[in-house]
Design an enzyme around this catalytic site. Sequence first.
Site, PDB file in Angstrom:
ATOM      1  N   HIS A   1       1.103  -1.378   0.272  1.00 20.21           N
ATOM      2  CA  HIS A   1      -0.366  -0.356  -0.414  1.00 20.21           C
ATOM      3  C   HIS A   1       0.738   1.140   0.308  1.00 20.21           C
ATOM      4  O   HIS A   1       0.974   2.015   0.988  1.00 20.21           O
ATOM      5  CB  HIS A   1      -0.343  -0.268   1.354  1.00 20.21           C
ATOM      6  CG  HIS A   1      -1.901  -1.243   1.106  1.00 20.21           C
ATOM      7  ND1 HIS A   1      -3.155  -0.123   1.579  1.00 20.21           N
ATOM      8  CD2 HIS A   1      -1.749  -1.912   0.897  1.00 20.21           C
ATOM      9  CE1 HIS A   1      -3.869  -1.582   1.673  1.00 20.21           C
ATOM     10  NE2 HIS A   1      -3.304  -3.111   1.617  1.00 20.21           N
TER      11      HIS A   1
ATOM     12  N   LYS B   1     -12.961   2.694   8.853  1.00 18.37           N
ATOM     13  CA  LYS B   1     -13.481   3.720   7.917  1.00 18.37           C
ATOM     14  C   LYS B   1     -15.438   3.724   8.399  1.00 18.37           C
ATOM     15  O   LYS B   1     -16.169   4.230   8.307  1.00 18.37           O
ATOM     16  CB  LYS B   1     -13.166   3.304   6.419  1.00 18.37           C
ATOM     17  CG  LYS B   1     -13.885   4.381   5.632  1.00 18.37           C
ATOM     18  CD  LYS B   1     -13.167   3.972   3.993  1.00 18.37           C
ATOM     19  CE  LYS B   1     -14.906   4.102   2.892  1.00 18.37           C
ATOM     20  NZ  LYS B   1     -14.362   2.621   2.410  1.00 18.37           N
TER      21      LYS B   1
END
Length: 960
Positions: free
Chosen positions: A167, A597
């Site tokens: 990432h 999230k």
Amino acid sequence: MASERHHSIDAQLRALAPGKVSEELIQYDALLVDRFLDILQDLHGPSLREFVQECYEVSADYEGKKDTSKLGELGAKLTGLAPADAILVASSILHMLNLANLAEEVELAHRRRNSKLKHGDFSDEGSATTESDIEETLKRLVSLGKTPAEVFEALKNQSVDLVFTAHPTQSARRSLLQKNARIRNCLTQLSAKDVTVEDKKELDEALHREIQAAFRTDEIRRAQPTPQDEMRYGMSYIHETVWNGVPKFLRRVDTALKNIGINERLPYDVPLIKFCSWMGGDRDGNPRVTPEVTRDVCLLSRMMAANLYINQVEDLMFELSMWRCNDELRARAEEVQSTPASKKVTKYYIEFWKQIPPNEPYRVILGAVRDKLYNTRERARHLLATGFSEISEDAVFTKIEEFLEPLELCYKSLCECGDKAIADGSLLDLLRQVFTFGLSLVKLDIRQESERQTDVIDAITTHLGIGSYRSWPEDKRMEWLVSELKGKRPLLPPDLPMTEEIADVIGAMRVLAELPIDSFGPYIISMCTAPSDVLAVELLQRECGIRQTLPVVPLFERLADLQAAPASVEKLFSTDWYINHINGKQQVMVGYSDSGKDAGRLSAAWQLYVAQEEMAKVAKKYGVKLTLFHGRGGTVGRGGGPTHLAILSQPPDTINGSIRVTVQGEVIEFMFGEENLCFQSLQRFTAATLEHGMHPPVSPKPEWRKLMEEMAVVATEEYRSVVVKEPRFVEYFRSATPETEYGKMNIGSRPAKRRPGGGITTLRAIPWIFSWTQTRFHLPVWLGVGAAFKWAIDKDIKNFQKLKEMYNEWPFFRVTLDLLEMVFAKGDPGIAGLYDELLVAEELKPFGKQLRDKYVETQQLLLQIAGHKDILEGDPYLKQGLRLRNPYITTLNVFQAYTLKRIRDPSFKVTPQPPLSKEFADENKPAGLVKLNGERVPPGLEDTLILTMKGIAAGMQNTG
């Protein structure tokens, strides 16, 4: 003038740093930054140097008094710059910030060398001072009443898997990371006590050269990295630090065992730590990871492994020159020498290229091993280049046992002939490397979204005329899958109509079938919602001809999926075909990013805690050894934070000696970037895992649990009322942060969204966190927490004492709050307010103000519960480091906010300044500007924006 300013940087640093915490840090910082400013002046003239220092001073003023008018003053200075100057100024600030980070790393290593730090003080956010020293841990466990034999036994049964992922909001380029390592090295040597005058001169020159080389390198990746690039990036760490770091670390474990009275070494077939990778295997939402990419990456890692082993074996041939050996080895050496292959002269070897004499039996055997490794490497290279190789499979190593057998024969022979001391040298190191790295260096995990497998099975059932699998309820899906798994009929018709997605899933499975199975880790199903997702993968593996199927790992990541996870796992274990198939072992992955999230950090952390406890109970009931795989990001918003604290705050009975953890692209550098860091990281994972198992953290009291449960509900409601239900939120988020511009950064090979269009839900967790980190507002980390605390205290004033007690006595709660405090230390509502003022529509400004008020309220409540008067009062080193770092970050924030304004509003009025750099003073068209975006954006603005993004990410140290 320059010399006056020269003094002022040191004076500025001293004015900023609270108290005299670390004199070294200020000295290192001043040394590097002054050196940089001299280079800047040589290259671009005094005006630019002065301008950069003035920016630092205005920012430092703001940091001291938090007077927001200073931000406007700074903005006015920065917006008038000519395009080439703007890029130079942004680049200069970014480099000064990088140098400040390097000064911190060197100071930290220096401090650690001089004194073992007190346990549990985490004054670098990545992990480095959190001492979980293996020697101390073993001694502590013995002092807590464990016998040395019990500790040894626990270590022998322990395994930690570290999974490198790409990432890469790893915002720095590899070219720059290597220069940073050399700067770090020069600074370390300069601060050594025994440095001579000549050494000092040469080191000074080297430092100057490396700082200038870094400054002259483009910080911006001009092309998006491919998955193969990412894999090579991750492998460079294995190659440069981990390969030699592992045997060195295992020797330290041997020493630590000796110190508690165990007089034998850790057996070489106990790899305490193994390495895996997602680079080239993680296809979740990344269309660039094709079956060919997976195949390439596997062959490449086998080629690299063979290459590393060839060097080790050659070194060993020098070392093992003895003639005494046992009968078994002598017979084998004679057998090798009688083959025609041993007679040939191999001119492509530098050492031992002619036939080895029979009175060197170890060399004869290792020579044959080297030949086979050479063939292994060449075959992988041919397959990579052309897809074909004339070297047959018999001439290469395909199984690890074939490679180990001759090495173990040498080890046994040396021990039997009284040469155990020699056997325990490089040969032991090599055996340990073979058990740790295997023939593929790292095992490649495969990850795919659950929906993709559903597509394939649905296509099969529709084609067979038995209905649409997708429309079946879960019970019917399970029943059909189990009956197919128990049956023998082939399901995949050759004429199956395939979409691109279906072809990709089946193509990837076929690659798994054709390559050696030891190249792969498990098959991970992301966004897993039901047990049928797991059985679907089992069935497809069988259908695609994978003889030894990969273990299937469900990944539960959204709040609802985490809540349902224990029931899903129970359903799997109660399915007779499945429980017989898994051999008593199961991995489950829990995701921190998407749960955070989805529900906010506090609720996600609690739900993860409960889900792990419950799944551990289910596994115990069915007699299955459960390994939890933690998908933690580098940032706190995505579950990041100091390693050993994170492990020690897991619920009791959930680790039991085995754990898997992702090491995200952006923190690989902080954990494995150089030998010392690599050694510390290996220690920390091993020690914390051992300690968690042998001396587990306390279980929460029932009343703590009840309060936590209630607060999590309140926190989720508050979080979702803003992020999901508030109609103004999406527009506010898009305008108040650089989210829209984020995609242009060439950060990684995967798109920023799972699906085009849509609101927050389709945005990946990384850009979501990255955007809020850029504006220093960190909304996803704290939103909901203040409301939960306030609710608890309003409900019953006694809860205030209870929260304090939870903070002091319950590791999970303490770590959650400490990480939050660290984020507040890096946040700044004044900076977030500047973005609002410049970028947000008038009607949305009151909404932004409300959010900033919540930020301040949450911070105050947190400090009261933790019993701190001031942020980070318990951690003076981190506090000092941040004080020195912040003026750079603030300058970049102001620059970014005004640059975004100019990109989004071309009519924004700017007063141009005369050129600063002598290099560009007489040119109309500066070199090196790349327009990523056609003609829409004035030249220089995009590069400036990207530089500010990289700089802020580097300054936050736990990026996206």
